[in-house]
Enzyme design. Structure first.
Site, PDB file in Angstrom:
ATOM      1  CG  HIS A  53      -2.086  -0.959   1.145  1.00 22.81           C
ATOM      2  ND1 HIS A  53      -2.171  -1.370   2.703  1.00 22.81           N
ATOM      3  CD2 HIS A  53      -3.352  -1.350   0.214  1.00 22.81           C
ATOM      4  CE1 HIS A  53      -3.617  -2.392   2.289  1.00 22.81           C
ATOM      5  NE2 HIS A  53      -3.769  -2.597   0.777  1.00 22.81           N
ATOM      6  CE  LYS A  77     -13.810  -8.355   5.504  1.00 19.17           C
ATOM      7  NZ  LYS A  77     -12.713  -8.530   4.308  1.00 19.17           N
ATOM      8  NE  ARG A 126      -2.888  -7.465  -4.556  1.00 17.86           N
ATOM      9  CZ  ARG A 126      -4.212  -8.289  -3.758  1.00 17.86           C
ATOM     10  NH1 ARG A 126      -3.087  -8.521  -2.722  1.00 17.86           N
ATOM     11  NH2 ARG A 126      -5.271  -8.635  -3.897  1.00 17.86           N
ATOM     12  CB  SER A 163      -4.615  -6.344   4.193  1.00 21.26           C
ATOM     13  OG  SER A 163      -4.865  -4.646   4.080  1.00 21.26           O
TER      14      SER A 163
END
Length: 200
Positions: A53, A77, A126, A163
């Protein structure tokens, strides 16, 4: 219509300010032009923030006058860290970037962009698998509000990093110190040892 004239940039960073000269129709009669600030949003959950990040934040901060790191509030969540904790960690690890600020948001990203007067969203990619989903989101955001998306390829050092993966490895006692800032590593260890309740 007079074309914008580029403001001279200093050698330290790529400035993204544009000077628009005043026209005869200036209602103030001042004859003064105005500066347009180029502002972008870098959204995510950042639960927690990783070195991947930070790579994107650091590179994007050189392209815009102001970069807003938007921490998504997802009430459906339960996160490992509260939104307030994530913001605190992000503020600490981005302190060296003077044109970066951190805000939380919920709901549509384009609404947050409007509120922040930002016309660009920055996303790190990514792998090719990221692109399919992100392209759909970028096209939707552009259709809804004319918000453009800048895709930045992640540094190969962090192409595997997420993460979720960091949390999973740390949960089982793995060493993630090479993948997160020091403050995040400490907070992860404290949280996973039971040093505080998980956030939402």
């Amino acid at each position: 219509m007079t074309s914008p004239a580029r403001v001279a940039a200093g050698p330290a960073r790529c400035e993204a300010q544009w000077y628009v000269p005043a026209t005869g129709g200036d209602p103030t009669g001042s004859g003064a032009g105005r500066l347009i600030v180029k502002r972008a949003v870098c959204p995510g959950s950042f639960d927690p923030v990783t070195n991947g990040h930070l790579d994107i934040v650091g590179r994007a901060s050189r392209l815009f006058d102001e970069l807003i790191v938007g921490v998504l509030v997802n009430q459906a969540k339960v996160g490992l860290f509260t939104v307030e904790e994530r913001i605190a960690m992000l503020n600490e690890v981005t302190a060296d970037y003077k044109n970066v600020r951190v805000e939380s948001f919920q709901g549509l990203l384009v609404d947050f962009c409007r509120a922040q007067q930002a016309e660009v969203v920055v996303k790190g990619l990514r792998a090719v698998s990221d692109f399919d989903y992100e392209l759909q989101m970028a096209q939707m955001n552009n259709g809804l509000a004319g918000v453009e998306t800048l895709f930045m390829p992640t540094n190969p050092l962090y192409s595997f990093l997420s993460s979720s993966l960091v949390k999973e490895v740390a949960k089982w006692g793995g060493d993630v110190s090479a993948h997160v800032p020091d403050v995040v590593g400490r907070r992860l260890a404290e949280r996973l040892r039971g040093g505080g309740a998980p956030g939402g």
